[in-house]
Design an enzyme around this catalytic site. Structure first.
Site, PDB file in Angstrom:
ATOM      1  CG  ASP A 105      -0.392   0.019   2.730  1.00 42.82           C
ATOM      2  OD1 ASP A 105       0.532   0.287   2.972  1.00 42.82           O
ATOM      3  OD2 ASP A 105      -0.848  -0.865   2.974  1.00 42.82           O
ATOM      4  CG  HIS A 120       4.284  -9.833  -0.582  1.00 42.20           C
ATOM      5  ND1 HIS A 120       3.167  -9.899  -0.070  1.00 42.20           N
ATOM      6  CD2 HIS A 120       4.884 -10.332  -1.225  1.00 42.20           C
ATOM      7  CE1 HIS A 120       3.937 -11.640   0.840  1.00 42.20           C
ATOM      8  NE2 HIS A 120       5.158 -11.341  -0.164  1.00 42.20           N
ATOM      9  CB  CYS A 131       7.461  -4.312 -23.473  1.00 34.31           C
ATOM     10  SG  CYS A 131       7.099  -3.096 -22.721  1.00 34.31           S
ATOM     11  CB  CYS A 149       2.628  -0.238 -21.815  1.00 35.80           C
ATOM     12  SG  CYS A 149       4.705  -0.538 -22.314  1.00 35.80           S
ATOM     13  CB  THR A 189       3.367 -10.860   9.516  1.00 34.82           C
ATOM     14  OG1 THR A 189       3.243 -11.274   9.335  1.00 34.82           O
ATOM     15  CG2 THR A 189       4.614 -10.367   9.866  1.00 34.82           C
ATOM     16  CG  ASN A 214       0.019 -10.356  15.624  1.00 43.01           C
ATOM     17  OD1 ASN A 214      -0.620 -10.652  15.549  1.00 43.01           O
ATOM     18  ND2 ASN A 214       0.470 -11.019  14.504  1.00 43.01           N
TER      19      ASN A 214
END
Length: 250
Positions: A105, A120, A131, A149, A189, A214
């Site tokens: 994000d 990620h 391409c 593109c 996480t 957490n």
């Protein structure tokens, strides 16, 4: 957890010559960004696993882009929270610091973090599926979907989809950061999505002190040196002594 144990992670951070942190969806969730996993993770009756794949994009690029365009709007309306700002402050203070994030994000960037490895990818990057050319597109919504593109090929979100390998250079730098860290933070996480979850194990095997933050117990809780239960936005400022009111020990 007693007061002495609570003070330990602060001392580790203050004396460590190298620190790394791994952040996951829980940090973004505290800014109001859906995790897209578990209850409430559906969009138009689709699961993320049905949309975030090369096969889904080849089959229906417009549908995939509709989902990502909706996500861009949600993210654009969100704001970094106290956890993001605390990590940005740690970035400024620590000589050797690496922030590794599973989140796409860009909220760490907006909070001011500079040394960020996005394992990620980044939702604000688009890449030509033909391409390979990449460009940044910060607009909350892209008017003509799917975008094309200059070469004529369809552009796709610059994120890692299910079944795709992580970016090699970014991953290598993340592994090196884990191996060299004296303290490794695991924040928001579940440490269940590999290979990213393996970074904390790698750091632990190399001798790092692992601090987990957490709201719930996770697989990492069993082997972390210290597990702090609660919101990252509430705990992190105190952990790095940004806010004396939330300081873990006094």
């Amino acid at each position: 957890m007693d007061r002495i144990a609570c003070c330990e992670p602060q001392a580790w951070l203050e004396t460590a010559s190298s620190v790394a942190a791994l952040t996951g969806a829980g940090v973004s969730a505290e800014s109001g960004i859906p995790t897209f996993r578990g209850p409430g993770g559906l969009w138009r009756n689709f699961r993320p696993e049905d949309l975030a794949t090369p096969e889904a994009f080849a089959r229906d690029p417009k549908l995939v882009w509709d989902w990502y365009d909706w996500r861009r709007g949600v993210i654009a309306a969100a704001r970094p929270n106290a956890a993001h700002f605390a990590l940005a402050e740690l970035d400024r203070r620590a000589k050797n610091f690496t922030l590794i994030t599973q989140n796409v994000d860009g909220l760490h960037d907006r909070a001011g973090s500079l040394r960020v490895l996005k394992v990620h990818g980044d939702i604000w990057t688009v890449r030509c599926a033909a391409c390979g050319r990449e460009r940044e597109d910060p607009r909350p919504s892209i008017p003509d979907l799917p975008p094309r593109c200059a070469c004529g090929g369809f552009e796709r979100p610059g994120v890692v989809w299910f079944g795709e390998a992580l970016p090699r250079d970014v991953w290598k730098r993340a592994e090196n950061a884990a191996l060299s860290a004296e303290v490794f933070l695991v924040i928001g996480t579940a440490a269940a999505v590999y290979p990213a979850a393996g970074l904390a194990v790698l750091a632990k095997s190399a001798g790092a002190k692992v601090i987990e933050i957490n709201v719930a117990e996770t697989p990492a809780s069993a082997w972390a040196d210290i597990s702090l239960r609660g919101s990252a936005a509430e705990l992190l400022p105190g952990l790095i002594s940004l806010d004396s009111r939330t300081k873990i020990c006094s």
